[in-house]
Write a protein that holds these residues in place. Structure first.
Motif, PDB file in Angstrom:
ATOM      1  N   VAL A   4       0.838  -1.202   0.000  1.00 41.79           N
ATOM      2  CA  VAL A   4       0.000   0.000   0.000  1.00 41.79           C
ATOM      3  C   VAL A   4       0.873   1.253   0.000  1.00 41.79           C
ATOM      4  CG1 VAL A   4      -1.671   1.345   1.316  1.00 41.79           C
ATOM      5  CG2 VAL A   4      -1.942  -1.125   1.126  1.00 41.79           C
ATOM      6  N   GLY A   5       1.906   1.245   0.849  1.00 38.45           N
ATOM      7  CA  GLY A   5       2.809   2.395   0.909  1.00 38.45           C
ATOM      8  C   GLY A   5       3.534   2.622  -0.403  1.00 38.45           C
ATOM      9  N   LEU A   6       4.021   1.534  -1.020  1.00 42.86           N
ATOM     10  CA  LEU A   6       4.701   1.650  -2.307  1.00 42.86           C
ATOM     11  C   LEU A   6       3.761   2.183  -3.385  1.00 42.86           C
ATOM     12  CD1 LEU A   6       6.714  -1.711  -2.324  1.00 42.86           C
ATOM     13  CD2 LEU A   6       7.675   0.592  -2.144  1.00 42.86           C
ATOM     14  N   THR A   7       2.518   1.712  -3.353  1.00 42.71           N
ATOM     15  CA  THR A   7       1.540   2.155  -4.346  1.00 42.71           C
ATOM     16  C   THR A   7       1.218   3.636  -4.180  1.00 42.71           C
ATOM     17  OG1 THR A   7       0.553  -0.058  -4.402  1.00 42.71           O
ATOM     18  CG2 THR A   7      -0.778   1.764  -5.269  1.00 42.71           C
ATOM     19  N   LEU A   8       1.063   4.084  -2.942  1.00 39.34           N
ATOM     20  CA  LEU A   8       0.767   5.495  -2.699  1.00 39.34           C
ATOM     21  C   LEU A   8       1.925   6.374  -3.155  1.00 39.34           C
ATOM     22  CD1 LEU A   8      -0.939   5.338   0.826  1.00 39.34           C
ATOM     23  CD2 LEU A   8      -2.024   5.922  -1.357  1.00 39.34           C
ATOM     24  N   ARG A   9       3.139   5.984  -2.816  1.00 41.48           N
ATOM     25  CA  ARG A   9       4.305   6.768  -3.220  1.00 41.48           C
ATOM     26  C   ARG A   9       4.440   6.811  -4.742  1.00 41.48           C
ATOM     27  NH1 ARG A   9       8.790   7.829   0.068  1.00 41.48           N
ATOM     28  NH2 ARG A   9       8.437   7.539   2.297  1.00 41.48           N
ATOM     29  N   SER A  10       4.221   5.664  -5.372  1.00 38.67           N
ATOM     30  CA  SER A  10       4.328   5.609  -6.832  1.00 38.67           C
ATOM     31  C   SER A  10       3.237   6.432  -7.497  1.00 38.67           C
ATOM     32  CB  SER A  10       4.255   4.146  -7.293  1.00 38.67           C
ATOM     33  OG  SER A  10       5.344   3.395  -6.779  1.00 38.67           O
ATOM     34  N   THR A  11       2.057   6.452  -6.897  1.00 40.40           N
ATOM     35  CA  THR A  11       0.959   7.261  -7.438  1.00 40.40           C
ATOM     36  C   THR A  11       1.335   8.739  -7.431  1.00 40.40           C
ATOM     37  OG1 THR A  11      -0.703   5.667  -6.691  1.00 40.40           O
ATOM     38  CG2 THR A  11      -1.458   7.913  -7.157  1.00 40.40           C
ATOM     39  N   VAL A  12       1.897   9.176  -6.326  1.00 36.44           N
ATOM     40  CA  VAL A  12       2.323  10.577  -6.232  1.00 36.44           C
ATOM     41  C   VAL A  12       3.398  10.870  -7.280  1.00 36.44           C
ATOM     42  CG1 VAL A  12       3.401  12.319  -4.770  1.00 36.44           C
ATOM     43  CG2 VAL A  12       1.735  10.740  -3.793  1.00 36.44           C
ATOM     44  N   PHE A  13       4.317   9.920  -7.454  1.00 35.35           N
ATOM     45  CA  PHE A  13       5.353  10.121  -8.470  1.00 35.35           C
ATOM     46  C   PHE A  13       4.741  10.266  -9.857  1.00 35.35           C
ATOM     47  CE2 PHE A  13       7.775   8.230 -11.939  1.00 35.35           C
ATOM     48  CZ  PHE A  13       8.836   9.124 -12.000  1.00 35.35           C
ATOM     49  N   TRP A  14       3.835   9.352 -10.213  1.00 32.00           N
ATOM     50  CA  TRP A  14       3.267   9.368 -11.550  1.00 32.00           C
ATOM     51  C   TRP A  14       2.448  10.630 -11.813  1.00 32.00           C
ATOM     52  CZ3 TRP A  14       5.252   6.954 -15.280  1.00 32.00           C
ATOM     53  CH2 TRP A  14       5.777   5.673 -15.158  1.00 32.00           C
ATOM     54  N   ILE A  15       1.793  11.125 -10.790  1.00 30.54           N
ATOM     55  CA  ILE A  15       1.037  12.378 -10.953  1.00 30.54           C
ATOM     56  C   ILE A  15       2.000  13.518 -11.290  1.00 30.54           C
ATOM     57  CG2 ILE A  15      -0.327  14.134  -9.751  1.00 30.54           C
ATOM     58  CD1 ILE A  15      -1.643  11.835  -8.183  1.00 30.54           C
ATOM     59  N   GLY A  16       3.091  13.614 -10.532  1.00 32.01           N
ATOM     60  CA  GLY A  16       4.083  14.654 -10.805  1.00 32.01           C
ATOM     61  C   GLY A  16       4.757  14.467 -12.151  1.00 32.01           C
ATOM     62  N   PHE A  17       5.026  13.205 -12.503  1.00 31.46           N
ATOM     63  CA  PHE A  17       5.667  12.901 -13.791  1.00 31.46           C
ATOM     64  C   PHE A  17       4.772  13.350 -14.945  1.00 31.46           C
ATOM     65  CE2 PHE A  17       6.765   9.894 -17.243  1.00 31.46           C
ATOM     66  CZ  PHE A  17       8.143  10.076 -17.301  1.00 31.46           C
ATOM     67  N   ALA A  18       3.481  13.019 -14.845  1.00 32.94           N
ATOM     68  CA  ALA A  18       2.535  13.400 -15.899  1.00 32.94           C
ATOM     69  C   ALA A  18       2.398  14.918 -15.998  1.00 32.94           C
ATOM     70  CB  ALA A  18       1.174  12.765 -15.624  1.00 32.94           C
ATOM     71  N   LEU A  19       2.356  15.583 -14.852  1.00 30.62           N
ATOM     72  CA  LEU A  19       2.255  17.042 -14.863  1.00 30.62           C
ATOM     73  C   LEU A  19       3.493  17.674 -15.486  1.00 30.62           C
ATOM     74  CD1 LEU A  19       0.655  17.753 -11.358  1.00 30.62           C
ATOM     75  CD2 LEU A  19      -0.406  18.084 -13.611  1.00 30.62           C
ATOM     76  N   SER A  20       4.657  17.090 -15.224  1.00 33.71           N
ATOM     77  CA  SER A  20       5.886  17.644 -15.793  1.00 33.71           C
ATOM     78  C   SER A  20       5.868  17.529 -17.317  1.00 33.71           C
ATOM     79  CB  SER A  20       7.125  16.939 -15.219  1.00 33.71           C
ATOM     80  OG  SER A  20       7.273  15.628 -15.741  1.00 33.71           O
ATOM     81  N   ILE A  21       5.353  16.412 -17.821  1.00 34.36           N
ATOM     82  CA  ILE A  21       5.239  16.243 -19.272  1.00 34.36           C
ATOM     83  C   ILE A  21       4.292  17.293 -19.859  1.00 34.36           C
ATOM     84  CG2 ILE A  21       4.372  14.720 -21.101  1.00 34.36           C
ATOM     85  CD1 ILE A  21       5.379  12.362 -19.475  1.00 34.36           C
ATOM     86  N   LEU A  22       3.187  17.506 -19.174  1.00 28.85           N
ATOM     87  CA  LEU A  22       2.202  18.485 -19.643  1.00 28.85           C
ATOM     88  C   LEU A  22       2.798  19.887 -19.668  1.00 28.85           C
ATOM     89  CD1 LEU A  22      -0.660  19.285 -20.463  1.00 28.85           C
ATOM     90  CD2 LEU A  22      -1.266  19.368 -18.031  1.00 28.85           C
ATOM     91  N   VAL A  23       3.433  20.280 -18.569  1.00 27.41           N
ATOM     92  CA  VAL A  23       3.992  21.631 -18.468  1.00 27.41           C
ATOM     93  C   VAL A  23       5.086  21.842 -19.519  1.00 27.41           C
ATOM     94  CG1 VAL A  23       5.344  23.197 -17.020  1.00 27.41           C
ATOM     95  CG2 VAL A  23       3.422  21.931 -16.035  1.00 27.41           C
ATOM     96  N   TYR A  24       5.994  20.875 -19.635  1.00 23.22           N
ATOM     97  CA  TYR A  24       7.096  21.032 -20.594  1.00 23.22           C
ATOM     98  C   TYR A  24       6.588  20.999 -22.032  1.00 23.22           C
ATOM     99  CZ  TYR A  24      11.097  21.052 -17.415  1.00 23.22           C
ATOM    100  OH  TYR A  24      12.035  21.410 -16.471  1.00 23.22           O
TER     101      TYR A  24
END
Length: 241
Positions: A4-24
């Motif tokens: 559960v902890g790994l999934t939550l951390r990875s979810t936060v990462f993927w959200i930031g990763f996707a936002l970075s792609i959008l912004v750039y």
């Protein structure tokens, strides 16, 4: 750490990763007006941002071995391919670098738009003979301009413990352009497995090998020497999290 902890951390990462792609990607139209030097800094900063975000969210960092082997000249870079991690780290190691990649990647919304500014050699993998000719011609031109060419000789991402024959494109380009090969091995697949949502904490090891000179060698011989070094180095690197 629990699943559960790994999934939550990875979810936060993927959200930031996707936002970075959008912004750039929103910068992409402007980048057509900017000089290459500025564009490369923008692309590199995207990698720096996401490597930092990976550390913050997933506690996944990296270490580099063999920095003394980084060349001053343009070279063909051949690295094993296990995840997205290596696409983030390679631009940090080489000043001017672009990729040989399948052209379909350029059609991905947002991500592909930004990828265009690395001026890759985008090939149609279904047309083998034409693709090889394109790699040779365009690759030699870019190398002559001082731009290193990164190729994943396995052809696609594979599992951390998988082994496949290397494709000859990198060796063909290196011998045709008469430039050395820099082999790179890493164990990112143990922490960022292909097609995996979860990222695991730890330290990815990236090992830069000594130059493989191509003078007097055939493309087959260069490919074999590169594969021998990378596969041996993969065995030496930590093989678990």
């Amino acid at each position: 750490m629990t699943t559960v902890g790994l999934t939550l951390r990875s979810t936060v990462f993927w959200i930031g990763f996707a936002l970075s792609i959008l912004v750039y990607s929103l910068l992409s139209p402007i980048q057509f007006l900017l000089p290459e030097k500025i564009n490369r800094k923008i692309v590199r900063s995207w990698g720096v941002l996401n490597l930092w975000w990976l550390k913050v969210t997933c506690n996944l960092t990296y270490q580099i071995q063999g920095l003394e082997n980084l060349p001053k000249q343009a070279v063909v870079i051949m690295a094993n391919h296990q995840s997205t991690f290596e696409t983030l780290i390679l631009p940090q190691l080489f000043g001017r670098v672009t990729w040989v990649l399948k052209r379909e990647l350029l059609f991905i919304p947002f991500f592909g738009w930004g990828l265009i500014h690395t001026k890759p050699i985008a090939i149609n993998r279904k047309d083998g003979r034409s693709s090889v000719a394109q790699i040779k011609q365009v690759g030699k031109e870019k190398l002559a301009e001082g731009i290193s060419i990164a190729i994943f000789p396995e052809g696609t991402r594979i599992g951390a413990t998988e082994h496949v024959p290397y494709k000859a494109g990198g060796g063909i380009l290196a011998t045709y352009a008469e430039v050395p090969v820099v082999p790179i091995a890493h164990n990112a697949g143990f922490f960022w497995p292909r097609h995996s949502f979860i990222k695991y904490p730890g330290v990815v090891t990236v090992s830069i090998g000594p130059l493989i000179e191509t003078q007097g060698l055939s493309a087959t011989e260069v490919t074999k020497k590169t594969q021998d070094w990378i596969e041996a180095e993969r065995q030496r690197l930590p093989r678990s999290r």
